[in-house]
Design an enzyme around this catalytic site. Structure first.
Site, mmCIF file in Angstrom:
data_model
loop_
_atom_site.group_PDB
_atom_site.id
_atom_site.type_symbol
_atom_site.label_atom_id
_atom_site.label_comp_id
_atom_site.label_asym_id
_atom_site.label_seq_id
_atom_site.Cartn_x
_atom_site.Cartn_y
_atom_site.Cartn_z
ATOM 1 N N LYS A 186 24.653 5.926 1.604
ATOM 2 C CA LYS A 186 24.126 5.437 0.334
ATOM 3 C C LYS A 186 22.643 5.109 0.509
ATOM 4 C CE LYS A 186 23.241 1.730 -1.653
ATOM 5 N NZ LYS A 186 22.042 2.135 -2.420
ATOM 6 N N PRO A 187 21.786 5.967 -0.041
ATOM 7 C CA PRO A 187 20.350 5.663 0.040
ATOM 8 C C PRO A 187 19.977 4.588 -0.973
ATOM 9 C CG PRO A 187 20.721 7.718 -1.157
ATOM 10 C CD PRO A 187 22.081 7.217 -0.754
ATOM 11 N N GLU A 189 18.510 3.158 -4.282
ATOM 12 C CA GLU A 189 18.604 3.812 -5.599
ATOM 13 C C GLU A 189 17.286 4.499 -5.994
ATOM 14 O OE1 GLU A 189 19.785 1.131 -8.737
ATOM 15 O OE2 GLU A 189 20.892 2.738 -9.718
ATOM 16 N N VAL A 243 20.516 -9.306 2.635
ATOM 17 C CA VAL A 243 21.623 -8.379 2.339
ATOM 18 C C VAL A 243 22.413 -8.084 3.625
ATOM 19 C CG1 VAL A 243 22.261 -6.096 1.478
ATOM 20 C CG2 VAL A 243 20.472 -7.381 0.316
ATOM 21 N N GLU A 262 19.787 -3.376 10.993
ATOM 22 C CA GLU A 262 18.341 -3.331 11.253
ATOM 23 C C GLU A 262 17.684 -4.055 10.101
ATOM 24 O OE1 GLU A 262 18.242 -0.597 14.592
ATOM 25 O OE2 GLU A 262 16.503 -1.388 13.534
ATOM 26 N N LEU A 263 17.134 -5.254 10.377
ATOM 27 C CA LEU A 263 16.732 -6.117 9.261
ATOM 28 C C LEU A 263 15.232 -6.393 9.265
ATOM 29 C CD1 LEU A 263 19.861 -8.422 9.673
ATOM 30 C CD2 LEU A 263 19.628 -6.411 8.224
ATOM 31 N N CYS A 296 9.462 -2.125 8.586
ATOM 32 C CA CYS A 296 10.129 -3.249 9.241
ATOM 33 C C CYS A 296 9.308 -3.715 10.431
ATOM 34 C CB CYS A 296 11.528 -2.849 9.661
ATOM 35 S SG CYS A 296 11.550 -1.364 10.643
ATOM 36 N N GLU A 394 8.678 -12.831 5.597
ATOM 37 C CA GLU A 394 8.365 -11.402 5.626
ATOM 38 C C GLU A 394 7.775 -11.007 4.270
ATOM 39 O OE1 GLU A 394 11.509 -8.436 5.465
ATOM 40 O OE2 GLU A 394 10.477 -7.327 7.042
ATOM 41 N N ILE A 395 6.580 -10.420 4.271
ATOM 42 C CA ILE A 395 5.917 -10.054 3.014
ATOM 43 C C ILE A 395 6.232 -8.605 2.653
ATOM 44 C CG2 ILE A 395 3.685 -9.830 1.833
ATOM 45 C CD1 ILE A 395 2.659 -12.108 3.675
HETATM 46 P P1 NAD Z 1 17.467 -4.286 0.565
HETATM 47 O O1 NAD Z 1 18.197 -5.092 1.558
HETATM 48 O O2 NAD Z 1 17.290 -4.823 -0.792
HETATM 49 O O3 NAD Z 1 18.144 -2.861 0.350
HETATM 50 C C1 NAD Z 1 18.464 -2.009 1.425
HETATM 51 C C2 NAD Z 1 19.634 -1.149 1.040
HETATM 52 O O4 NAD Z 1 20.752 -1.991 0.804
HETATM 53 C C3 NAD Z 1 19.447 -0.345 -0.246
HETATM 54 O O5 NAD Z 1 20.117 0.901 -0.124
HETATM 55 C C4 NAD Z 1 20.147 -1.197 -1.281
HETATM 56 O O6 NAD Z 1 20.604 -0.466 -2.387
HETATM 57 C C5 NAD Z 1 21.309 -1.736 -0.476
HETATM 58 N N1 NAD Z 1 21.890 -2.981 -0.986
HETATM 59 C C6 NAD Z 1 21.359 -3.866 -1.880
HETATM 60 N N2 NAD Z 1 22.242 -4.867 -2.112
HETATM 61 C C7 NAD Z 1 23.318 -4.620 -1.336
HETATM 62 C C8 NAD Z 1 24.546 -5.321 -1.093
HETATM 63 N N3 NAD Z 1 24.851 -6.459 -1.719
HETATM 64 N N4 NAD Z 1 25.404 -4.809 -0.208
HETATM 65 C C9 NAD Z 1 25.130 -3.674 0.472
HETATM 66 N N5 NAD Z 1 24.002 -2.955 0.273
HETATM 67 C C10 NAD Z 1 23.101 -3.429 -0.615
HETATM 68 O O7 NAD Z 1 16.105 -3.952 1.274
HETATM 69 P P2 NAD Z 1 14.934 -3.076 0.722
HETATM 70 O O8 NAD Z 1 14.220 -3.924 -0.279
HETATM 71 O O9 NAD Z 1 15.417 -1.747 0.305
HETATM 72 O O10 NAD Z 1 14.073 -2.860 2.044
HETATM 73 C C11 NAD Z 1 13.180 -3.804 2.487
HETATM 74 C C12 NAD Z 1 13.770 -4.623 3.592
HETATM 75 O O11 NAD Z 1 14.355 -3.796 4.588
HETATM 76 C C13 NAD Z 1 12.765 -5.438 4.337
HETATM 77 O O12 NAD Z 1 13.250 -6.728 4.524
HETATM 78 C C14 NAD Z 1 12.608 -4.747 5.680
HETATM 79 O O13 NAD Z 1 12.208 -5.532 6.745
HETATM 80 C C15 NAD Z 1 13.934 -4.163 5.876
HETATM 81 N N6 NAD Z 1 13.868 -2.972 6.720
HETATM 82 C C16 NAD Z 1 14.253 -3.064 8.006
HETATM 83 C C17 NAD Z 1 14.179 -1.961 8.842
HETATM 84 C C18 NAD Z 1 14.586 -2.042 10.274
HETATM 85 O O14 NAD Z 1 14.726 -1.011 10.906
HETATM 86 N N7 NAD Z 1 14.777 -3.220 10.810
HETATM 87 C C19 NAD Z 1 13.727 -0.756 8.337
HETATM 88 C C20 NAD Z 1 13.339 -0.692 7.019
HETATM 89 C C21 NAD Z 1 13.431 -1.820 6.202
#
Ligand code: NAD
Length: 498
Positions: A186-187, A189, A243, A262-263, A296, A394-395
């Site tokens: 699931k990418p 949206e 999340v 990976e957060l 990230c 985290e900004i």
């Molecule tokens: P997000 O957590 O909002 O969304 C990530 C993914 O999770 C999306 O596909 C989204 O649709 C899905 N999602 C949203 N709500 C969900 C739920 N309740 N249950 C399961 N899946 C859900 O994050 P974002 O805004 O897309 O990305 C930014 C964040 O991601 C930043 O905090 C960044 O640090 C982190 N990030 C981490 C890494 C890493 O490798 N550590 C890489 C890229 C991004």
């Protein structure tokens, strides 16, 4: 800031996608319109899948896992498919980069570079598939022999974010496939196109049906349902820490599925006075601004030795002011648009907070107006104190906070003053300082006199609230296996009951 001239253009009409289950394309009943963040025009329409669609995708992945078409074939067969994918990707770099730019806003040159890395991921995973092996224990006495078998975990759910839609997919999917697992992806949206395009490429490369399935839609519905789904054996989630935490709860309350997380990060770069300051300043400017800071592993805290701090901060600001911001279709652009409206607002809010809380703005600090799209100037705050929001939160944007230190111990302590532990970098010509800092700072990825370098050979992942597990390389394949310990008796049993 350079003004930019457009080379490519937006499509005449939005490209409409289906979703992909069991080797076939299906039409979505409802579609999500995605506008390019750089051009304010709708460029793609992707399905808003339902929970029933997800159930079918999981059932297809389960069937494919259990019908011996993928998990139990020789690794050489899986490697051959992954290598064919790499070859096919080489012929589609321009197309994939185009859709990445349109949905994400990143510069075209960067998008093409990322796809080069994705090709390398498929090649690396092909090799790793053939290297995957267990262990033996020939030390259990003459009558007992031990073996450790690695078996694929099963059906993997993969949830990806919008900052590197194709690259994050390719740092995971090939390794998951190499392990013998099947997948439901699931990418995010807003950036689903290239995950869907990969379905066609995998099919053309000979991947059996049901092994790679894609359901698109909202994270709060489909992502949440994946985390809760009893038919998913492991969930790999990349996204925000908040999340990620909710995925842990959902996994605990459903089938205790294995999790890879990976957060977020609040990544430090430590610069000693003895380093090549020009090189270090370039690395800092790159680290904070690359992908408009929506990485990230973006550098977000500069920790600089006090004796050179004034000079170094000026050097960094000079570099940041020279970064070419603009239309991502211009091959000269270095940073493009902010990917989502929400993220744009978040970054600007943090910049306001930095000012309000008394930090000194050395450069940037504003939105840039090119007539269309949403852009933010790379921003440097100095005189930041640890209690300010820009110091600890985290900004996920091109905003850097600068701190000063007087000793190695203080540098390490400042670097570790965070709930995260994703990445860090140190700059010095003194090997013992470099090693002391490397050992002392808690981070899953560390760079010495470099930043954001590496390849698919090395693992990625974080300490503390930056996540669990590792992706990529041989570690990334092992992550998707479970271990079975086998004991074999080679002699007649000594009876318990005589
Ligand atoms: P997000 O957590 O909002 O969304 C990530 C993914 O999770 C999306 O596909 C989204 O649709 C899905 N999602 C949203 N709500 C969900 C739920 N309740 N249950 C399961 N899946 C859900 O994050 P974002 O805004 O897309 O990305 C930014 C964040 O991601 C930043 O905090 C960044 O640090 C982190 N990030 C981490 C890494 C890493 O490798 N550590 C890489 C890229 C991004």
């Amino acid at each position: 800031m350079a003004t930019t001239e457009r080379k490519l253009s937006v499509p005449a009409k939005p490209r409409e996608f289906g979703f992909f289950i069991d080797g076939t394309w299906r039409q979505g009943r409802e579609l999500y319109d995605r506008a390019s963040p750089a051009h304010d025009t709708v460029v793609t329409r992707t399905p808003r899948c339902t929970k029933e669609d997800l159930d079918e995708a999981v059932a297809a992945a389960r069937h494919a896992f259990e019908n011996d078409s993928w998990a139990t074939i020789p690794a050489a067969g899986r490697a051959a498919v992954l290598l064919r994918v790499a070859d096919l990707l080489r012929g589609r770099v321009d197309e994939i980069a185009y859709w990445e730019v349109l949905e994400n806003g990143k510069p075209i040159a960067q998008a093409k570079g990322e796809i080069g890395h994705c090709i390398a991921c498929f090649e690396m995973a092909a090799g790793a598939a053939r290297l995957l092996h267990g262990d033996t224990f020939n030390n259990l006495g003459k009558d007992l022999f031990g073996m450790v078998l690695r078996e694929p975990v099963g059906v993997v759910g993969l949830i990806t974010p919008w900052n590197f839609p194709f690259m994050i997919l390719c740092e995971r999917a090939p390794f998951i496939l190499a392990s013998g697992c099947t997948l439901v992806v699931k990418p995010a949206e807003v950036t689903s196109a290239t995950t869907l395009i990969l379905a066609d490429i995998l099919t053309e490369a000979g991947l059996p049906k049901g092994v790679y399935n894609v359901v698109t839609g909202a994270g709060s519905l489909i992502g949440q349902a994946m985390a809760e789904h009893p038919g998913i054996d492991m969930l790999s989630f990349t996204g925000s820490t908040g999340v990620g935490r909710s995925c842990v709860h959902a996994a605990a309350d459903s089938n205790l599925k294995k999790l890879g997380l990976e957060l977020g990060g609040k990544n430090p770069i430590i610069v000693f006075a003895d380093s090549d300051l020009e090189d270090a300043a370039d690395a800092v400017a790159f680290g904070v601004s690359f992908n408009t800071g929506q990485c990230c592993v973006s550098t977000s805290r500069l920790i600089v030795e006090r004796s050179v701090a004034d000079e170094f901060e000026r050097l960094v600001a000079k570099k940041m002011e020279k970064i070419r911001v603009g239309d991502p279709f211009d091959p000269e652009t270095q940073i493009g648009a902010i990917t989502t409206d929400a993220q744009n607002r978040t970054i600007l809010k943090f910049i306001d907070k930095g000012r309000e809380e008394g930090a000194t703005l050395l450069c940037g600090g504003k939105a840039l107006n090119f007539g269309k799209g949403q852009y933010i100037a790379p921003t440097l705050f100095t005189n930041v104190s640890p209690s300010m929001a820009i110091a600890s939160e985290e900004i996920f944007g091109p905003v850097l906070s600068s701190f000063r230190f007087d000793s190695v111990a203080e540098a390490i302590s400042l670097a570790n003053d965070t709930v995260y532990g994703l990445s860090a970098s140190v700059w010095t010509k003194d090997l013992s300082k470099a090693l002391t800092v490397t050992r002392g700072v808690r981070a899953g990825r560390f760079w010495v006199n470099t930043i954001m370098s590496g390849g698919p050979e090395t693992p990625i992942g974080g300490f503390a609230q930056s996540g669990w597990g590792r992706e990529s390389g041989i570690y990334g394949v092992e992550e998707y296996t479970q271990i079975k310990t086998v004991h074999i008796e080679t002699n007649k049993r000594t009876h318990w009951i005589s």
